[in-house]
Design a protein around this motif. Structure first.
Motif, short mmCIF file in Angstrom:
data_model
loop_
_atom_site.label_atom_id
_atom_site.label_comp_id
_atom_site.label_asym_id
_atom_site.label_seq_id
_atom_site.Cartn_x
_atom_site.Cartn_y
_atom_site.Cartn_z
N ARG A 165 0.83 -1.20 0.00
CA ARG A 165 0.00 0.00 0.00
C ARG A 165 0.87 1.25 0.00
N THR A 166 1.96 1.22 0.74
CA THR A 166 2.86 2.38 0.78
C THR A 166 3.48 2.63 -0.58
N LYS A 167 3.89 1.54 -1.25
CA LYS A 167 4.48 1.70 -2.58
C LYS A 167 3.43 2.22 -3.57
N ALA A 168 2.20 1.69 -3.47
CA ALA A 168 1.14 2.16 -4.37
C ALA A 168 0.84 3.63 -4.14
N ALA A 169 0.81 4.04 -2.86
CA ALA A 169 0.57 5.45 -2.55
C ALA A 169 1.70 6.33 -3.09
N VAL A 182 3.59 5.67 -5.72
CA VAL A 182 3.45 5.73 -7.18
C VAL A 182 2.34 6.71 -7.56
N ASN A 183 1.21 6.65 -6.84
CA ASN A 183 0.11 7.58 -7.11
C ASN A 183 0.52 9.03 -6.90
N LEU A 184 1.28 9.25 -5.83
CA LEU A 184 1.74 10.61 -5.54
C LEU A 184 2.69 11.10 -6.62
N CYS A 202 2.76 10.10 -9.78
CA CYS A 202 1.97 10.36 -10.99
C CYS A 202 1.21 11.67 -10.88
N PHE A 203 0.66 11.96 -9.68
CA PHE A 203 -0.05 13.22 -9.48
C PHE A 203 0.90 14.40 -9.64
#
Length: 299
Positions: free
Chosen positions: A15-19, A21-23, A25-26
C-alpha cells in the motif's frame, strides 16, 4: 502468529508503494498541466511594465487591467456566445442522432447490424477531408454562415460505439413492455432509452463540447466574417494583433480556457461514470440478426 503479522507487513508495504506511485503520478500530471496554467494566470495579473521588469516572477503590483482590456479589445463576449452556439447545437444533434442510430444496431432489428457497426466504428478513424468539405460548403452556400457551419459540424459520430454498448446493457424486456403499451418509437427513445444513458450522454456531451469549443481549423477555413467567429478564431486574431503584450495575451487565453475548466470541475463525476461504464459495456458484441420486439408505430 508470525504468518498473519508478515502478511500484514507485506500488505502495508504494498500500500505504501502504491501510494508513492500515485503521488508521483499526481506530481508529474500537476507539473505538466497545472503549472503552465498557473504561469499564464500569473502573467495575466501583471501590468505590461511589470512583465518587462520581471517576466517569470510573481505579479508586482497585482492588476486586473489586462482582463478587462482583453475582454473589450478582443470582443470575447460576442465570440463566447458564438462558441456556445457552435458547441451546444451540434453536440445535442450529434448525441440524439447517435442514440437513434445506435439503438436499432445494438438490438439487431435489421440484417447486417454487425457489419454496419463495424463500418461506423472504422469510419471514425478516417481523417476528415477539409478541402472537399470546403468545396461542398461553397457549392451548397454554407460558407461563412452560422447555419451552414452548424450543419457542417452537427453530423459527427463521436461516442457511437459506446452508445451501442450502453443500449445492449438495457434489458430487451423494456422494449417488449413499451411495444405492448403502444409506446411509439420516438417516444420510447426519448422517455426510456435516453434517461438510462445519462452517464454516456454526459461524457460524450462534454467531449463534444470541448472539441467544438477548441476547434480552430474549421472556423479559420469556413468563417471569414469576424461577427461569426468563435473564441478560438478570435483569440488567434487577437494574438496576431497584440503579440508583444504578453499580459494581455495571457488574460485572453485564460478567458477562453476558463469555461472549459469550469465545465470539467462541475461535470467530472459524470465524466468518470460514463467512461467507466462505456469501457465495460462497449466491449459487448452487436446482435448479428434481426430480433427483439417491434415498437408501436405511434409517437
Amino acid at each position: 502468529m508470525t504468518a498473519p503479522g508478515a502478511l500484514r507487513r507485506l500488505l502495508t508495504t504494498r500500500r505504501t508503494k502504491a501510494a508513492g506511485v500515485n503521488l508521483l503520478c499526481f506530481a508529474i500530471a500537476a507539473g505538466l498541466f497545472a503549472l503552465p496554467l498557473v504561469y499564464v494566470l500569473l502573467q495575466a495579473f501583471k501590468t505590461y511594465t511589470g512583465f518587462l521588469q520581471n517576466p517569470t516572477g510573481a505579479p508586482h503590483p497585482w492588476s486586473t487591467e489586462s482582463f478587462s482590456s482583453a475582454w473589450h479589445q478582443g470582443h470575447f463576449g460576442r465570440e463566447m456566445v458564438n462558441s456556445l452556439v457552435y458547441a451546444v447545437v451540434p453536440d445535442v444533434v450529434t448525441l440524439v442522432l447517435g442514440v437513434f442510430l445506435a439503438f436499432p444496431i445494438s438490438r439487431g432489428y435489421f440484417k447486417y447490424s454487425g457489419g454496419l457497426y463495424t463500418f461506423f466504428v472504422f469510419s471514425g478513424f478516417l481523417p476528415g477531408g477539409l478541402i472537399p468539405l470546403f468545396i461542398e460548403a461553397r457549392t451548397l452556400h454554407l460558407y461563412n454562415s452560422m447555419i451552414g457551419y452548424l450543419i457542417l459540424t452537427s453530423l459527427s459520430g463521436a461516442g457511437f460505439f459506446f452508445f451501442v454498448g450502453y443500449i445492449r446493457g438495457i434489458p430487451r424486456e423494456i422494449d417488449e413492455a413499451a411495444a405492448l403499451d403502444g409506446c411509439g418509437y420516438v417516444r420510447f427513445i426519448f422517455t426510456i432509452i435516453i434517461p438510462q444513458m445519462k452517464p454516456a450522454l454526459a461524457t460524450f456531451g462534454i467531449f463534444g463540447f470541448v472539441t467544438a469549443w477548441n476547434n480552430l481549423i474549421l472556423p479559420l477555413v469556413m468563417l471569414s466574417d469576424s461577427a461569426l467567429w468563435p473564441v478560438t478564431r478570435g483569440l488567434y486574431s487577437f494574438f496576431g494583433e497584440y503579440a508583444q503584450n504578453w499580459p494581455l495575451i495571457a488574460a485572453g487565453t485564460f478567458i477562453v480556457a476558463a469555461p472549459i475548466m469550469l465545465l470539467f470541475v462541475l461535470l467530472q463525476r459524470y465524466l468518470v461514470e460514463g467512461v467507466a461504464g462505456g469501457a465495460t459495456l462497449g466491449t459487448q458484441n452487436v446482435a448479428p440478426g434481426a430480433g427483439g420486439a417491434e415498437l408501436g408505430g405511434g409517437s
